[in-house]
Motif scaffolding. Structure first.
Motif, short mmCIF file in Angstrom:
data_model
loop_
_atom_site.label_atom_id
_atom_site.label_comp_id
_atom_site.label_asym_id
_atom_site.label_seq_id
_atom_site.Cartn_x
_atom_site.Cartn_y
_atom_site.Cartn_z
N GLN A 14 0.83 -1.21 0.00
CA GLN A 14 0.00 0.00 0.00
C GLN A 14 0.86 1.25 0.00
OE1 GLN A 14 -3.09 0.05 3.02
NE2 GLN A 14 -3.36 -2.15 2.87
N SER A 17 2.49 1.78 -3.45
CA SER A 17 1.56 2.32 -4.44
C SER A 17 1.38 3.83 -4.25
CB SER A 17 0.21 1.60 -4.31
OG SER A 17 -0.73 2.15 -5.21
N SER A 18 1.23 4.26 -3.01
CA SER A 18 1.05 5.69 -2.74
C SER A 18 2.31 6.48 -3.07
CB SER A 18 0.69 5.90 -1.27
OG SER A 18 -0.50 5.24 -0.92
N HIS A 55 -4.76 10.67 -3.63
CA HIS A 55 -4.80 9.39 -2.88
C HIS A 55 -6.16 9.14 -2.23
CE1 HIS A 55 -0.45 9.18 -3.32
NE2 HIS A 55 -0.29 10.33 -2.69
N SER A 58 -6.77 5.36 -1.14
CA SER A 58 -5.70 4.65 -0.44
C SER A 58 -5.84 4.78 1.07
CB SER A 58 -4.33 5.18 -0.87
OG SER A 58 -3.30 4.56 -0.11
N ASP A 59 -5.41 3.73 1.78
CA ASP A 59 -5.38 3.77 3.23
C ASP A 59 -4.00 3.38 3.76
OD1 ASP A 59 -6.71 4.29 5.68
OD2 ASP A 59 -6.89 2.14 6.07
N SER A 60 -2.98 3.68 2.96
CA SER A 60 -1.62 3.35 3.35
C SER A 60 -1.19 4.18 4.55
CB SER A 60 -0.65 3.60 2.19
OG SER A 60 -0.57 5.00 1.92
#
Length: 460
Positions: A14, A17-18, A55, A58-60
């Motif tokens: 994750q 990806s961010s 983002h 996303s939950d990074s």
């Protein structure tokens, strides 16, 4: 169910990806500042026209950081710049470009090189080039972002490491803290390695409060500390006591060895879900002037804003009575005490110092404590409870000989809980060496004799 639901991304994936999107954004920033045709740099205003990625899905850990702090564009770029040497160092190679007029690097690029790392390591000047250009107002704002007042420093996210006070401040190297490097890469909680720079280890216990036998007045003192740990934030924030009460809680535990000081500190952490770090004072103390303060600073800086409980064992070995200043060694020792006093008072978490003798501690130091807790030798009824706790386990792997009378042991021998645990270990080792599970009276007597010898007492 989708393939992604079958195989959810790991925290590291994750983050990757961010950050890939952030790196594309950063490359666009570099292109805006560097003219591909030569040594002419783009207008700084162009940098602030390039929008960062959003983002939204996303939950990074990195995106959680962005949502929590809501950084400005300058703060966000500064974060990525500090992270680059750890995730995509080749993006900074452009800063090795030479100034053809002077046959050397560009002064405005700043930067340095490491001992083993072959790439470019950014400094404050590197950030100033990317984010400020020739705009002095922006440059002065950047210095604010790198000051002790900013959340970057307060929350130990990143810092400007200035080694030489007589050189320009922005010549210092930009450093991201190891914990945030870990957050932004693996997505895991960072556990600092035990070394001279961080002389502290997390301590744990499998025991519970029922295993800690305390006198009623001592239990009341511990309840006060538990109350602060559980409700201190309510008192400070909801009740408005932050205007009159300093943050954090400072307690002195003193008394003979083995009376439960370390176990109490560990249980305070276990029951509240907080990490307890034990400070190894042999690693803190340094013969070199200023090094002890630096070692302490590393511990306090890392602990700030994490709700850690800091436990300084055998504190009197470092924080003993201040001496008259006769030489440089005396001055250095006094400076160490003064520095610790200041950091203890400023620490927003719980700090516990343990000492065998209260008289060994400087009076000015003890005045700083919110509570002073005496761990005395247990009385007969407490000793009996301790003997039963350890020699009558619920799921025993051993058994006691019929000749063993625990009440007689508690009545006859003045031992602390730590001593009784040592006796238990001694007895069990002797039993298993005999290839049996039974503990004999003779085993216990030999174990007690050994403990008495260690304490300098005669065994009858």
């Amino acid at each position: 169910m989708t393939q992604e639901q079958h195989n959810p991304l790991s925290p590291a994936e994750q983050n990757a990806s961010s950050l890939e999107q952030e790196l594309i954004w950063f490359e666009n920033i570099l292109q805006a500042r560097f003219n591909p045709a030569g040594e002419h740099f783009g207008d700084i205003e162009e940098v602030y026209k390039i929008s960062p990625p959003e983002h939204q899905s996303s939950d990074s850990m990195y995106v959680r950081f962005l949502r929590h702090y809501k950084p400005t564009l300058m703060e966000r770029l500064l974060t990525i710049l500090c992270l680059l040497p750890h995730i995509r160092p080749e993006l900074l190679d452009i800063f090795f470009m030479k100034n053809s007029t002077y046959a050397r690097g560009f002064t405005e690029f700043g930067g340095t090189v490491g001992q083993m790392h072959g790439g470019f390591l950014p400094t404050g000047e590197t950030a100033a080039f990317l984010l400020c250009g020739q705009d002095l107002a922006l440059r002065f704002h950047l210095k604010e972002l790198l000051s002790k007042r900013h959340f970057f420093s307060k929350h130990n996210i990143l810092r400007l490491d200035v080694e030489n006070d007589d050189e320009p401040e922005l010549s210092g190297r930009l450093q991201m803290s190891p914990e945030y490097i870990e957050y932004f890469t693996s997505g895991k909680l960072y556990v600092p390695p035990f070394n001279a720079k961080f002389p502290a280890k997390p301590i744990y216990t499998s025991l519970g409060w029922n295993d800690l036998v305390l006198k009623p007045e001592l239990a009341s003192d511990i309840e006060e500390i538990k109350g602060w740990i559980n409700f201190g934030h309510i008192l400070m924030n909801d009740w408005g006591l932050d205007k009159v009460i300093r943050p954090g809680f400072r307690s002195l535990f003193y008394g003979p060895p083995g009376t439960g000081k370390t176990l109490t500190a560990t249980l305070l952490g276990k029951s509240s879900g907080r990490e307890v770090y034990r400070i190894d004072l042999s690693k803190v103390i340094s013969k070199y002037i200023g090094e002890t303060e630096k070692n302490l600073a590393n511990v306090f800086d890392m602990a700030e804003n994490k709700d850690w409980i800091l436990f300084f064992d055998e504190a009197d070995s470092l924080f003993s009575k201040r001496t008259e200043t006769r030489n440089s060694n005396d001055r250095s020792a006094n400076q160490q005490v003064a520095y610790l006093l200041q950091r203890i008072e400023d620490y927003s978490g719980v700090a516990i110092l343990a000492s065998n003798l209260r008289a060994n501690l400087d009076e000015a130091f003890t005045r700083r404590f919110d509570s002073i807790v005496y761990f005395g030798m247990p009385e007969k009824n407490q000793r009996l409870a301790l003997w039963k706790n350890y020699f009558e386990p619920k799921n025993p792997y051993f058994e006691l000989d019929e000749a063993v009378n625990l009440e007689e042991m508690a009545d006859k021998y003045e031992l602390a809980g730590g001593n009784i645990i040592n006796v238990l270990r001694f007895c069990c080792i002797h039993a298993i060496n005999r290839n049996e599970r039974k503990i004999h009276l003779r085993d216990i007597q030999l174990g007690i004799r050994k403990e008495f010898l260690k304490m300098g007492k005669s065994f009858i």
